[in-house]
Design a protein around this motif. Sequence first.
Motif, PDB file in Angstrom:
ATOM      1  N   GLU A  33     -60.679-100.894 -40.224  1.00 18.88           N
ATOM      2  CA  GLU A  33     -60.065-102.226 -40.343  1.00 18.88           C
ATOM      3  C   GLU A  33     -59.617-102.741 -38.975  1.00 18.88           C
ATOM      4  O   GLU A  33     -59.782-103.918 -38.653  1.00 18.88           O
ATOM      5  N   GLU A  34     -59.055-101.837 -38.154  1.00 20.16           N
ATOM      6  CA  GLU A  34     -58.648-102.223 -36.808  1.00 20.16           C
ATOM      7  C   GLU A  34     -59.860-102.587 -35.964  1.00 20.16           C
ATOM      8  O   GLU A  34     -59.793-103.488 -35.114  1.00 20.16           O
ATOM      9  N   ARG A  40     -69.787-102.004 -46.115  1.00 17.96           N
ATOM     10  CA  ARG A  40     -68.844-102.917 -45.467  1.00 17.96           C
ATOM     11  C   ARG A  40     -69.567-103.708 -44.372  1.00 17.96           C
ATOM     12  O   ARG A  40     -69.348-104.914 -44.214  1.00 17.96           O
TER      13      ARG A  40
END
Length: 502
Positions: free
Chosen positions: A169-170, A205
Amino acid sequence: MARLAVEKLSLESLAVRVSANYSPFWFKSLHFTSNALAKKEHICTDSPENINIIIKSIQSGKTEDELFQSLIRDQACNTIPISHNLVSHLLYRFKDDWKSAFGVFKWAESHPDYQPLSESYDTMLDILGKMKQMDKMKTLLEQMNHRHLVTINSIAKILRRLCGAGKWEEAVMIFDDLHNFGLEKNTESMNILLDTLSKENKVERARNIFLELKSHISPSAHTFNIFIHGWCKVNQVDEAQWTLQEMKGYGFKPSVISYSTIIESYCRHSNFGKVYELLDEMESQNCPANVVTFTTIMSYLTKNKEYTEALQIRERMKMGGCKPDTLFYNALIHTLARAGRVQEARHVFEVEMVNVGVKPQTSTYNSMVAMFCHQGMDQEAIRILEMMESSNLCRPDIQTFSPLLKLCFKTGKTDVLLGYLLDEMINKYHICLDLATYTLLIHGLCRANKCDWAYRFFQEMIGKDIIPRYYTCSLLLDEIKQKNNYAAADHIESYMKHMKSS
């Protein structure tokens, strides 16, 4: 061609090169230089003498700030002019020891006449990320940003290490904020993010991000190859096959990379029938397999102990007019070695490669060393090591010495041969020991009834923040207790309790 004439290094000659009273506390006697070396005139800033002066001042177990301060205070170190080559060499030397690397980097950076290149910053980013020092890595990135040194390569290293630590996510947030680093969201940067996510098994993703971005960022052929690789990595080869069709729909012709990635997936699952089908399809599509494709197939056939079939790949490659390269010869030597055809492997290495003008690399020598070690031929293995040293083509690495260390313990030749090997690794080639090597040494020394020596390695590795396996600690603890070394036993037990609680 006559067999290369290289003088055999006998264990008796090793005994001459290694002191008869060789101390198990090898790091006390294997220092890199004498104090007098600091007084020598420096001809080249990255000369071995200068490098050794700096390395000598590095003490394991210190923080990066303590190491930085010790370098600042070292009079000999401060007479050395800082160069990009010197910094590059030292960062490579300490690539598995982030404290030493960061201390050296800060010391070099502090010199008023030296400004690290963006590449040096990138290397330091990668070392910190690899050792899971994420906060320090991000702080260094901000420092680079203030100096306008962030490149797309810097971002690639940051994304890779964040995803590798499970912080994908970062990584996506970094991509979203590219404009803050003076960089653009374009096909190149999008591909870096997609590739990083896919390699960390986040291909779904990555696919969703692509669907969000494709309306204003055009994909390239590489975009689809990224997905092909990603789907194959998570064992969804059918999705990879569909991606081939999608690729064609965007007007891109599948390349040898596209096909070879799927072939590798089939090889991984030992589905060689599908492999040969794809090889035929490639030929019909006027997209012939290359040396990488054939090397991959040979390697997996060898892994499946299909040695005869693996060697037939060599003939199929010849028929297609595909020329072998170093990596293919590495695979061929490994196949012949596994098949027990030692003399044929020797002929390929010493005659055939020379005749066709393919130069060996470190990995080639490593294959030969591993083969002779597997056969218990320590004299021949050391002969290959000396050939590599005299060739000036490449340098040994940690994989060169691993089978030699294993053979040393297997044959019980720890008193002389182990000392020689450690001297070569640490003093001559400045190889930084990693987790696997420390584990091998500790286990081997414990079984050789040299647990005090093993304990020294244990202290050194934890001083470098290299975390030993719990079983390694347990094995060492049992041996140390048998020697009634209570202080060492208490230290190990305390460390094991900390491992359980963290």
